[in-house]
Design an enzyme around this catalytic site. Structure first.
Site, mmCIF file in Angstrom:
data_model
loop_
_atom_site.group_PDB
_atom_site.id
_atom_site.type_symbol
_atom_site.label_atom_id
_atom_site.label_comp_id
_atom_site.label_asym_id
_atom_site.label_seq_id
_atom_site.Cartn_x
_atom_site.Cartn_y
_atom_site.Cartn_z
ATOM 1 N N GLU A 290 52.507 91.880 26.920
ATOM 2 C CA GLU A 290 52.535 93.331 26.713
ATOM 3 C C GLU A 290 53.621 93.521 25.384
ATOM 4 O O GLU A 290 54.943 93.131 25.628
ATOM 5 C CB GLU A 290 53.179 93.922 27.905
ATOM 6 C CG GLU A 290 52.109 93.882 29.037
ATOM 7 C CD GLU A 290 50.828 94.508 28.582
ATOM 8 O OE1 GLU A 290 50.819 95.673 27.777
ATOM 9 O OE2 GLU A 290 49.736 94.117 28.944
ATOM 10 N N SER B 73 58.469 91.804 22.028
ATOM 11 C CA SER B 73 57.974 92.265 20.496
ATOM 12 C C SER B 73 56.693 91.263 20.273
ATOM 13 O O SER B 73 56.523 90.188 20.761
ATOM 14 C CB SER B 73 58.783 91.938 19.448
ATOM 15 O OG SER B 73 59.110 90.269 19.608
ATOM 16 N N GLU C 160 46.189 94.000 35.140
ATOM 17 C CA GLU C 160 47.123 93.146 35.646
ATOM 18 C C GLU C 160 48.550 93.580 35.449
ATOM 19 O O GLU C 160 49.489 92.959 35.538
ATOM 20 C CB GLU C 160 46.760 91.472 35.099
ATOM 21 C CG GLU C 160 45.503 91.305 35.454
ATOM 22 C CD GLU C 160 45.107 90.118 34.600
ATOM 23 O OE1 GLU C 160 45.850 89.778 33.746
ATOM 24 O OE2 GLU C 160 44.018 89.378 34.941
ATOM 25 N N ASN D 173 64.885 97.194 27.133
ATOM 26 C CA ASN D 173 64.775 98.381 26.862
ATOM 27 C C ASN D 173 64.544 99.272 28.528
ATOM 28 O O ASN D 173 64.989 100.249 28.715
ATOM 29 C CB ASN D 173 63.808 99.073 25.813
ATOM 30 C CG ASN D 173 62.459 98.546 26.257
ATOM 31 O OD1 ASN D 173 61.981 97.747 26.917
ATOM 32 N ND2 ASN D 173 61.624 99.251 25.259
ATOM 33 N N VAL E 249 57.436 87.545 18.902
ATOM 34 C CA VAL E 249 57.692 86.718 20.167
ATOM 35 C C VAL E 249 56.358 86.516 20.897
ATOM 36 O O VAL E 249 55.897 85.211 21.231
ATOM 37 C CB VAL E 249 58.900 87.143 20.993
ATOM 38 C CG1 VAL E 249 59.090 86.005 22.057
ATOM 39 C CG2 VAL E 249 60.053 87.093 20.116
ATOM 40 N N CYS F 131 58.483 100.910 23.697
ATOM 41 C CA CYS F 131 57.289 100.671 23.204
ATOM 42 C C CYS F 131 56.213 101.564 22.863
ATOM 43 O O CYS F 131 55.307 101.404 22.024
ATOM 44 C CB CYS F 131 56.596 99.524 24.218
ATOM 45 S SG CYS F 131 56.380 99.946 25.815
HETATM 46 P P1 NAD Z 1 61.924 90.254 21.987
HETATM 47 O O1 NAD Z 1 60.538 89.955 21.861
HETATM 48 O O2 NAD Z 1 62.865 90.347 20.759
HETATM 49 O O3 NAD Z 1 62.453 89.716 23.378
HETATM 50 C C1 NAD Z 1 62.064 89.721 24.592
HETATM 51 C C2 NAD Z 1 62.339 88.734 25.392
HETATM 52 O O4 NAD Z 1 61.648 87.307 24.915
HETATM 53 C C3 NAD Z 1 63.918 88.429 25.525
HETATM 54 O O5 NAD Z 1 63.993 88.076 26.974
HETATM 55 C C4 NAD Z 1 64.069 87.141 24.613
HETATM 56 O O6 NAD Z 1 65.384 86.623 24.874
HETATM 57 C C5 NAD Z 1 62.854 86.319 24.855
HETATM 58 N N1 NAD Z 1 62.405 85.482 23.728
HETATM 59 C C6 NAD Z 1 62.924 85.506 22.418
HETATM 60 N N2 NAD Z 1 62.203 84.446 21.738
HETATM 61 C C7 NAD Z 1 61.422 83.976 22.620
HETATM 62 C C8 NAD Z 1 60.618 82.850 22.495
HETATM 63 N N3 NAD Z 1 60.346 81.961 21.177
HETATM 64 N N4 NAD Z 1 59.832 82.358 23.491
HETATM 65 C C9 NAD Z 1 60.044 83.016 24.705
HETATM 66 N N5 NAD Z 1 60.902 84.015 24.917
HETATM 67 C C10 NAD Z 1 61.509 84.451 23.945
HETATM 68 O O7 NAD Z 1 61.871 92.200 22.448
HETATM 69 P P2 NAD Z 1 63.075 92.858 22.717
HETATM 70 O O8 NAD Z 1 63.795 93.354 21.373
HETATM 71 O O9 NAD Z 1 63.894 92.557 23.996
HETATM 72 O O10 NAD Z 1 62.249 94.247 23.171
HETATM 73 C C11 NAD Z 1 61.770 95.291 22.558
HETATM 74 C C12 NAD Z 1 60.243 95.043 22.342
HETATM 75 O O11 NAD Z 1 59.548 94.976 23.558
HETATM 76 C C13 NAD Z 1 59.698 95.738 21.244
HETATM 77 O O12 NAD Z 1 58.532 95.150 20.320
HETATM 78 C C14 NAD Z 1 58.797 96.590 22.463
HETATM 79 O O13 NAD Z 1 57.725 97.360 21.724
HETATM 80 C C15 NAD Z 1 58.634 95.686 23.476
HETATM 81 N N6 NAD Z 1 57.985 96.244 24.640
HETATM 82 C C16 NAD Z 1 56.805 96.419 25.069
HETATM 83 C C17 NAD Z 1 56.497 97.051 26.326
HETATM 84 C C18 NAD Z 1 54.980 97.002 26.651
HETATM 85 O O14 NAD Z 1 54.614 97.220 27.984
HETATM 86 N N7 NAD Z 1 54.104 96.756 25.864
HETATM 87 C C19 NAD Z 1 57.583 97.521 27.076
HETATM 88 C C20 NAD Z 1 58.734 97.342 26.762
HETATM 89 C C21 NAD Z 1 59.232 96.745 25.374
#
Ligand code: NAD
Length: 493
Positions: free
Chosen positions: A258, A238, A473, A163, A241, A292
């Site tokens: 995060e 997410s 951090e 995102n 994950v 998020c």
């Molecule tokens: P996601 O968790 O599906 O994927 C994030 C990343 O993790 C991707 O690069 C993915 O390929 C990788 N991944 C997937 N499975 C993995 C595993 N088992 N081990 C290691 N890496 C793995 O999230 P998304 O759909 O890309 O993004 C949306 C999510 O991100 C939402 O839940 C949102 O709230 C969160 N988000 C949080 C913040 C924050 O600062 N708290 C900011 C932006 C997005």
């Protein structure tokens, strides 16, 4: 609400490759993944390697081999190179913004803001390279000098979501490099071209080979986490994950997570309703609710509930939904078909449990929108805490209104949730604002301001299931703590 997505520009497919040491490489077995434009899925935007475990291991090896020389590189040189990477990115900002829109769909104005912000992040972290300090301590041993100094952590694994595919990754790679670490970067499979652009900018700026490596693919993140040579993992994504990564990190390695949110906006009876309506609309519909920090639950004092609802519905109607490539569009598509299906099922379940759809509620399927993953801004009334909408992260443009009696009820309701990322209260009463700020369980509290957004000079992070609570951090003045180890030295003469 209007919808306009005709004339989505078509461009050639970007063939993204891994960057491992000095080499640009496909996956070892040649497998690729495809990324389609979310505004028009007929358009194949990019293909990227579906990296194998061996590919990821090669990238980690390249990072390990480059580590000593990079750690020994003078801080001033590291700063210079980061500034050079910032210049490369600034020169390409418009092209990169187009890639961001093509891959993940946000409106071009938002993509340009992100692409414009990213070089500034790198400039900021360039300065951190030369600003890092240690501490000296008074000692009972008169002949000794006791001090602590910072050392690099080693190889940092950077795993990011789609995102904010550029800005967020730069906020991790920048400080990691400034501190003298080498990096293996794993962008989201939704935004491989944008990730490649960022990784390549460091090489073009003159970083030695192996200092920044980029690997792509659905399983590459898990492979990276599993490699014990990766001494620190910084992950944004997410909660599901994040939990898996947390379980996979053993003692002696560090991790920063995060994660997701289910963020509340509380509107008290004394709120300025024009301000509050804008707060709700911006919190919920910015980036089509795919932040998020987006708000899905609106907790409103009974006396102002109906008027606020009416105002928010009116603002929902002013959104221009369509392809982010068009300048007048304010709300782009959802990221994929799965996200549309999740919206449908969340709304259907809420309605079955007694909520009422006031506006939106079904995917857009006009001639303009049929090839994309579009959902209109959606407002539900009579939501309650048992509905998925009110307790899980939805990641789409939907809000559920709930009535609350007073501030106490609002706080109880806001805190009755597994997440704790961000929150907002709308009130003109200072005492209520302060009590909310002190009692709400969230890493960020905003008063008369939308839940979305972050400032690069202020700490940012979530508590509870929204992360590892590593605010100090993530942005703000203590960001370098994650990327450095402290070593305490007792120096005798
Ligand atoms: P996601 O968790 O599906 O994927 C994030 C990343 O993790 C991707 O690069 C993915 O390929 C990788 N991944 C997937 N499975 C993995 C595993 N088992 N081990 C290691 N890496 C793995 O999230 P998304 O759909 O890309 O993004 C949306 C999510 O991100 C939402 O839940 C949102 O709230 C969160 N988000 C949080 C913040 C924050 O600062 N708290 C900011 C932006 C997005």
């Amino acid at each position: 609400m209007t919808s306009r997505i005709q004339e989505v520009p078509q461009r050639p497919v970007a063939e993204v490759l891994n960057r491992i040491g000095g080499e640009r490489r496909p996956a070892g077995d040649g497998a690729t993944l495809e990324r389609r434009n979310p505004a028009d899925a007929r358009w194949l935007v990019s293909t990227a390697p579906q990296s194998t475990a061996d590919d990821v291991a090669d990238a980690v090896t390249a990072a390990v081999e480059a580590a000593d020389a990079w750690a020994a590189t003078a801080p001033g040189k590291r700063a210079e190179l980061l500034e050079a990477a910032a210049r490369v990115l600034a020169a390409r900002a418009d092209e990169i913004a187009d890639d961001i829109v093509a891959e993940m769909g946000k409106p071009i104005s938002a993509a340009r803001m992100e692409a414009g912000r990213t070089p500034k992040n790198l400039e900021l972290y360039a300065a951190e390279a030369i600003r890092l300090t240690g501490v000296t301590y008074p000692s009972d041993d008169a002949g000794a000098l006791v001090y602590s100094e910072r050392t690099p952590v080693g190889v940092v694994g950077v795993i990011t979501p789609w995102n904010f595919p550029l800005n967020l990754a730069s906020r991790k790679i920048g400080p990691a490099l400034a501190a003298g670490n080498t990096v293996v970067f794993k962008p989201s499979p939704m935004t491989p071209r944008t990730g490649e652009r960022l990784g390549e900018a460091f090489l073009e700026a003159g970083f030695p080979t192996g200092v920044v490596n980029t690997v792509h693919g659905d399983a590459a993140g898990a492979h990276l986490v599993a490699d014990e040579r990766v001494t620190a993992v910084t992950f944004t994504g997410s909660t599901a994950v994040g939990r898996r990564i947390h379980d996979a990190i053993n003692l002696g390695r560090r991790v920063q997570l995060e994660l997701g949110g289910n963020n509340p906006v509380v509107v008290l009876a004394d709120a300025d309703l024009e301000v509050a309506a804008n707060v709700v609309a911006r919190s919920s519909f910015t980036m089509a609710g795919q932040a998020c920090t987006a708000a899905g639950r609106i907790l409103v004092a009974e006396s102002v509930h109906d008027e606020l609802l009416e105002r928010v519905v009116e603002l929902a109607g002013t959104q221009v939904v369509g392809s982010g490539h068009r300048a007048e569009v304010t709300m782009g598509p959802l990221v994929d078909e799965r996200a549309v299906v999740a919206m449908d099922s969340t709304i259907a379940a809420a309605v079955a449990a007694g909520a009422e759809v006031v506006t939106g509620g079904t995917r857009l399927s006009t001639a303009d929108t049929e090839h994309g993953w579009f959902y209109p801004p959606t407002v539900l009334r009579d939501a309650d805490p048992t509905m998925a909408l009110s307790c899980q992260e939805v990641f789409g443009p939907v809000v559920g209104f709930e009535k609350i009696a007073d501030l106490d009820a609002a706080l109880a309701r806001a805190n009755d949730n597994e997440y704790g990322l961000t929150s907002s209260v709308c009130t003109r009463d200072l005492a209520s604002a302060m009590r909310f700020a002190r009692s709400v369980e969230a890493g960020t509290v905003r008063v008369n301001r939308p839940t979305v957004g972050a400032a690069f000079n202020a700490p940012f992070g979530g508590i509870k299931a929204s992360g590892t609570g590593t605010h100090r951090e993530q942005l703000g003045p203590t960001v370098m703590d994650f990327y450095t180890s402290l070593r305490t030295v007792f120096l005798g003469g």
